[in-house]
Design a protein around this motif. Sequence first.
Motif, PDB file in Angstrom:
ATOM      1  N   PHE A 378     -14.756 -26.722  24.177  1.00  0.00           N
ATOM      2  CA  PHE A 378     -13.382 -26.235  24.301  1.00  0.00           C
ATOM      3  C   PHE A 378     -13.301 -24.985  25.174  1.00  0.00           C
ATOM      4  CE2 PHE A 378     -13.331 -28.937  20.616  1.00  0.00           C
ATOM      5  CZ  PHE A 378     -12.165 -29.660  20.798  1.00  0.00           C
ATOM      6  N   ARG A 379     -13.993 -25.040  26.308  1.00  0.00           N
ATOM      7  CA  ARG A 379     -13.937 -23.934  27.257  1.00  0.00           C
ATOM      8  C   ARG A 379     -13.854 -24.496  28.677  1.00  0.00           C
ATOM      9  NH1 ARG A 379     -18.948 -20.249  25.510  1.00  0.00           N
ATOM     10  NH2 ARG A 379     -19.469 -21.955  24.126  1.00  0.00           N
ATOM     11  N   PRO A 380     -13.124 -23.825  29.581  1.00  0.00           N
ATOM     12  CA  PRO A 380     -13.146 -24.257  30.982  1.00  0.00           C
ATOM     13  C   PRO A 380     -14.590 -24.271  31.478  1.00  0.00           C
ATOM     14  CG  PRO A 380     -11.509 -22.537  30.629  1.00  0.00           C
ATOM     15  CD  PRO A 380     -12.319 -22.608  29.376  1.00  0.00           C
ATOM     16  N   THR A 381     -14.940 -25.325  32.224  1.00  0.00           N
ATOM     17  CA  THR A 381     -16.343 -25.532  32.592  1.00  0.00           C
ATOM     18  C   THR A 381     -16.480 -25.878  34.069  1.00  0.00           C
ATOM     19  OG1 THR A 381     -16.880 -26.304  30.360  1.00  0.00           O
ATOM     20  CG2 THR A 381     -18.388 -26.948  32.116  1.00  0.00           C
ATOM     21  N   MET A 399      -6.695 -27.543  27.550  1.00  0.00           N
ATOM     22  CA  MET A 399      -5.235 -27.644  27.555  1.00  0.00           C
ATOM     23  C   MET A 399      -4.567 -26.284  27.753  1.00  0.00           C
ATOM     24  SD  MET A 399      -2.812 -29.821  27.497  1.00  0.00           S
ATOM     25  CE  MET A 399      -3.664 -31.287  26.935  1.00  0.00           C
ATOM     26  N   GLY A 400      -3.696 -26.214  28.765  1.00  0.00           N
ATOM     27  CA  GLY A 400      -2.901 -25.016  28.986  1.00  0.00           C
ATOM     28  C   GLY A 400      -3.496 -23.987  29.920  1.00  0.00           C
ATOM     29  N   PHE A 401      -4.766 -24.192  30.353  1.00  0.00           N
ATOM     30  CA  PHE A 401      -5.381 -23.206  31.243  1.00  0.00           C
ATOM     31  C   PHE A 401      -5.527 -23.790  32.642  1.00  0.00           C
ATOM     32  CE2 PHE A 401      -8.933 -21.077  33.347  1.00  0.00           C
ATOM     33  CZ  PHE A 401      -8.493 -19.768  33.278  1.00  0.00           C
ATOM     34  N   ASP A 402      -5.017 -23.050  33.640  1.00  0.00           N
ATOM     35  CA  ASP A 402      -5.003 -23.506  35.032  1.00  0.00           C
ATOM     36  C   ASP A 402      -6.333 -23.169  35.715  1.00  0.00           C
ATOM     37  OD1 ASP A 402      -4.558 -24.071  37.687  1.00  0.00           O
ATOM     38  OD2 ASP A 402      -2.663 -22.973  37.836  1.00  0.00           O
ATOM     39  N   SER A 446     -10.129 -12.735  31.409  1.00  0.00           N
ATOM     40  CA  SER A 446      -8.924 -11.893  31.450  1.00  0.00           C
ATOM     41  C   SER A 446      -7.620 -12.703  31.451  1.00  0.00           C
ATOM     42  CB  SER A 446      -8.962 -10.981  32.678  1.00  0.00           C
ATOM     43  OG  SER A 446      -9.005 -11.738  33.872  1.00  0.00           O
ATOM     44  N   HIS A 447      -7.707 -14.027  31.620  1.00  0.00           N
ATOM     45  CA  HIS A 447      -6.469 -14.820  31.706  1.00  0.00           C
ATOM     46  C   HIS A 447      -6.290 -15.847  30.582  1.00  0.00           C
ATOM     47  CE1 HIS A 447      -6.557 -13.191  35.804  1.00  0.00           C
ATOM     48  NE2 HIS A 447      -5.271 -13.467  35.867  1.00  0.00           N
ATOM     49  N   ILE A 448      -7.374 -16.251  29.954  1.00  0.00           N
ATOM     50  CA  ILE A 448      -7.241 -17.322  28.962  1.00  0.00           C
ATOM     51  C   ILE A 448      -6.744 -16.749  27.633  1.00  0.00           C
ATOM     52  CG2 ILE A 448      -9.593 -17.262  27.954  1.00  0.00           C
ATOM     53  CD1 ILE A 448      -9.507 -20.408  28.354  1.00  0.00           C
ATOM     54  N   LEU A 449      -5.954 -17.534  26.915  1.00  0.00           N
ATOM     55  CA  LEU A 449      -5.455 -17.126  25.596  1.00  0.00           C
ATOM     56  C   LEU A 449      -6.428 -17.609  24.525  1.00  0.00           C
ATOM     57  CD1 LEU A 449      -1.712 -18.148  26.098  1.00  0.00           C
ATOM     58  CD2 LEU A 449      -2.712 -15.856  26.326  1.00  0.00           C
ATOM     59  N   PRO A 450      -6.578 -16.858  23.450  1.00  0.00           N
ATOM     60  CA  PRO A 450      -7.549 -17.240  22.403  1.00  0.00           C
ATOM     61  C   PRO A 450      -7.346 -18.673  21.907  1.00  0.00           C
ATOM     62  CG  PRO A 450      -6.709 -15.039  21.988  1.00  0.00           C
ATOM     63  CD  PRO A 450      -5.911 -15.579  23.139  1.00  0.00           C
ATOM     64  N   GLU A 451      -6.078 -19.080  21.740  1.00  0.00           N
ATOM     65  CA  GLU A 451      -5.819 -20.420  21.199  1.00  0.00           C
ATOM     66  C   GLU A 451      -6.206 -21.542  22.163  1.00  0.00           C
ATOM     67  OE1 GLU A 451      -1.700 -18.723  22.459  1.00  0.00           O
ATOM     68  OE2 GLU A 451      -3.576 -17.985  21.572  1.00  0.00           O
ATOM     69  N   GLN A 452      -6.375 -21.187  23.469  1.00  0.00           N
ATOM     70  CA  GLN A 452      -6.748 -22.224  24.437  1.00  0.00           C
ATOM     71  C   GLN A 452      -8.219 -22.624  24.332  1.00  0.00           C
ATOM     72  OE1 GLN A 452      -5.327 -20.252  27.997  1.00  0.00           O
ATOM     73  NE2 GLN A 452      -3.432 -21.428  28.000  1.00  0.00           N
ATOM     74  N   THR A 453      -9.016 -21.843  23.616  1.00  0.00           N
ATOM     75  CA  THR A 453     -10.423 -22.214  23.432  1.00  0.00           C
ATOM     76  C   THR A 453     -10.695 -22.633  21.981  1.00  0.00           C
ATOM     77  OG1 THR A 453     -11.037 -19.904  23.040  1.00  0.00           O
ATOM     78  CG2 THR A 453     -11.238 -20.715  25.286  1.00  0.00           C
ATOM     79  N   GLU A 454      -9.632 -22.900  21.242  1.00  0.00           N
ATOM     80  CA  GLU A 454      -9.768 -23.400  19.875  1.00  0.00           C
ATOM     81  C   GLU A 454      -9.675 -24.915  19.882  1.00  0.00           C
ATOM     82  OE1 GLU A 454      -8.019 -21.508  16.168  1.00  0.00           O
ATOM     83  OE2 GLU A 454      -6.708 -20.765  17.752  1.00  0.00           O
ATOM     84  N   ALA A 455     -10.322 -25.539  18.895  1.00  0.00           N
ATOM     85  CA  ALA A 455     -10.181 -26.983  18.696  1.00  0.00           C
ATOM     86  C   ALA A 455      -8.900 -27.212  17.899  1.00  0.00           C
ATOM     87  CB  ALA A 455     -11.386 -27.517  17.940  1.00  0.00           C
ATOM     88  N   ILE A 456      -7.847 -27.641  18.603  1.00  0.00           N
ATOM     89  CA  ILE A 456      -6.522 -27.769  17.980  1.00  0.00           C
ATOM     90  C   ILE A 456      -6.060 -29.222  18.042  1.00  0.00           C
ATOM     91  CG2 ILE A 456      -4.075 -27.212  18.318  1.00  0.00           C
ATOM     92  CD1 ILE A 456      -4.944 -24.394  19.141  1.00  0.00           C
TER      93      ILE A 456
END
Length: 582
Positions: A378-381, A399-402, A446-456
Motif C-alpha cells: 500500500f505504498r507508491p512504488t 488510491m488517491g496519490f498522483d 511530503s505530499h502523501i496523506l496517511p490514509e493513502q498508505t492504509e489498507a482501506i
Amino acid sequence: MHFRWIYEPLSPQLQSAAKELGEKLNMSTILAQLLMRRGITTESAAKRFFRPQLNDIINPFLMKDMDVAVDRLNDAMGRKERIMVYGDYDVDGCTSVALVYKFLQQFYSNIEYYIPDRYEEGYGVSRKGIDYAYHSGVKLVIILDCGIKAIDEIAYAKTLGIDFIICDHHVPDEEMPPAVAILNPKRPDDNYPFKHLSGCGVGFKFMQAFAKNNGIPFSRLIPMLDLCAVSIAADLVQVEEENRILAFHGLKQLNQNPSLGLKAIIDICGLSGKEISMSDIVFKIGPRINASGRMESGKESVSLLVEKDYNVALQSAKHINEYNEQRKDIDKQMTEEANQIVARLESQKKQSSIVLYDENWKKGVIGIVASRLTEIYFRPTVVITRDGDFATGSARSVMGFDIYSAIKSCRDLLINFGGHTYAAGLTMRWDDVPRFVERFHQYVDSHILPEQTEAILHIDEMIDFKDITKKMHHDLKKFSPFGPGNLKPRFCTNNVYDYGTSKVVGREQEHIKLELIDSKSSNVVNGIAFGQSASARYIKSKRSFDIAYTIEDNVFRHNNIQLQIEDIRLTENEEQDENNAL
C-alpha cells in the motif's frame, strides 16, 4: 492483510429518495442507494445508466485538431501516400493499432503497422521506427497511445518529409511535438467534454470522425468496439460517461461476435461459453495480449488481433499463451526478489514509498512487479532495471496519490517520462538512480496523506443475507461494466456464522470455501475467501464474524450466487473477548 473498513450511510433524505426511486424502477432500495451514490437520482438517468446508447457518444469533431487530422488522412489517401499506424507495445497500444489499421484497411491498401521493440527501441517514437518509415516510403504516421512527449523524434521525422497525427491520452507537457494534428482530450486547450478516453478510445474517435466525414455508416465501426472494451478494461481508465458506452457495447460485441483474434484468445484462456466481463479482460485476455510485448515483440499481438483466418489466429494465440506462461515465471521470481529486498531494508518501513532497482531484472516485467508491491505494501512504488548506461522504470500508485506528479518533480534527472495518475514510466541515466530515489522519497513523504498508505475497504452498503435474492443479483448485473469510476459494489454483513461445512481448499490450503448463515435469517450463502486461510480456525470455532464482499456468479453451480469475500474480521464484542483471552 486486514483492512480498515469505511462505511458512510446515506442521509435520511437520500435514503427516502432511494426508496422512491427503487419503487419506480422495480428494484430493491439497496440497489437504488447504489445509484444515489453514483449521482443517479432520477428514473430517466437510471435508464440511461442501465442501457447506454451508442447514439449518445460525443461528436468527435469537438476534439481539438480533429478536423485537421481527418483532412490530412483524406489527403494522404487521395495522393495514395503510404500510411503507417504506429503504437505502444502494451494492450492499449496494440488494440489501438489493430483498430485503426483494420478499419482503414477496408478502404485503403497502402498501409502498414509498426510496434517498437521494447528492448531495442524502448517506449514511444523511436529513431529506428522513423528511419524504417522513411525507407519504406511512408509519408504519414498515425501514432496511438504514445507520442505526446516525442518532440525531438517528430521534429526529426519532419525533416524527412514524414507527417505525424498523434492520438494519445497521456498527460502532455507545456511544449508539444510539431505534429500535423494532436488528438488528446487531456490537452489544456481541448474542450472535449470527456477527458478519460483510453488510447484506443482516441483512435476510435478519429475513425468515427473519418467515417462521418466520408459518409461511411457508423455501423461499420461497431465490430471494432470489442477492441475498445479490451483497452478500457486493461488500461484501467474510468468506466463512466463515454467510456461506459464504449465498454458496454464493446463487451456485447466481445460476447456475441468477437474478432477472430480475440476469439482465439478467448478460446485459449478457457472463456468460451462464459459471459465475459471486464474482470476477465483484466486478468485473462489483457495479460496475454501484453505478454508478447513483455517477452519478445508486441507486433505479434497486433498480427493476431488483425488476423482473418481463425486457424492461423489460434496458432498465434497458443504461441502468445506460451509467452504468458514464461512471463508468469519471471514475474513470480522478480516479485519474490523484490519482497526480500523490502524486508531487508529497514529504512523502507519508515518511508511512504518504495523504490527498488536491480540491473538484472527484465524490463518487460517491472511494471507488473511494481503493481504487485503496491498491492502488498500500500505504498507508491517504482521498480527500475538497467539498459546499458540507462535505467528504465515503471511506477504504480495507491488510491488517491498522483504518481505522475511525483515523477515529474524529478524531471531534471529524467531523459523521458510519461503516464497517468496511477501509472507512469521513466528513463534516466543509471548513475542518476540514487539521486532519483532520494528525491522521489522526499516528494512522496511530503505530499502523501496517511490514509493513502492504509489498507482501506470502502463499503457501499451494509446488508443482511435475506437481502441477497436472485432478483437483487440479476439487477446488480445491470450496474456493469465495472471499473474505475464504477467499481463493483462492495457489501458487508455483520454477525455471520459458519454453517458447519466451511473448509480450507487450494493446492497449498490457502483459501477458504465457506457456507454461512447470519443472525437475521436461515439462508445459507456460499462464499470463497482467497488467501485467507489464517481465519479458518476462528471461523470453525462457531463464533460470529463480519465479512466484506462482492456478489458473484458461482461458476460451478449455474444460477447460484457466491460471495467473493475480501476481508474477514472478528465481530467487535468477539474481538474484545479474544484480546482479553490473550
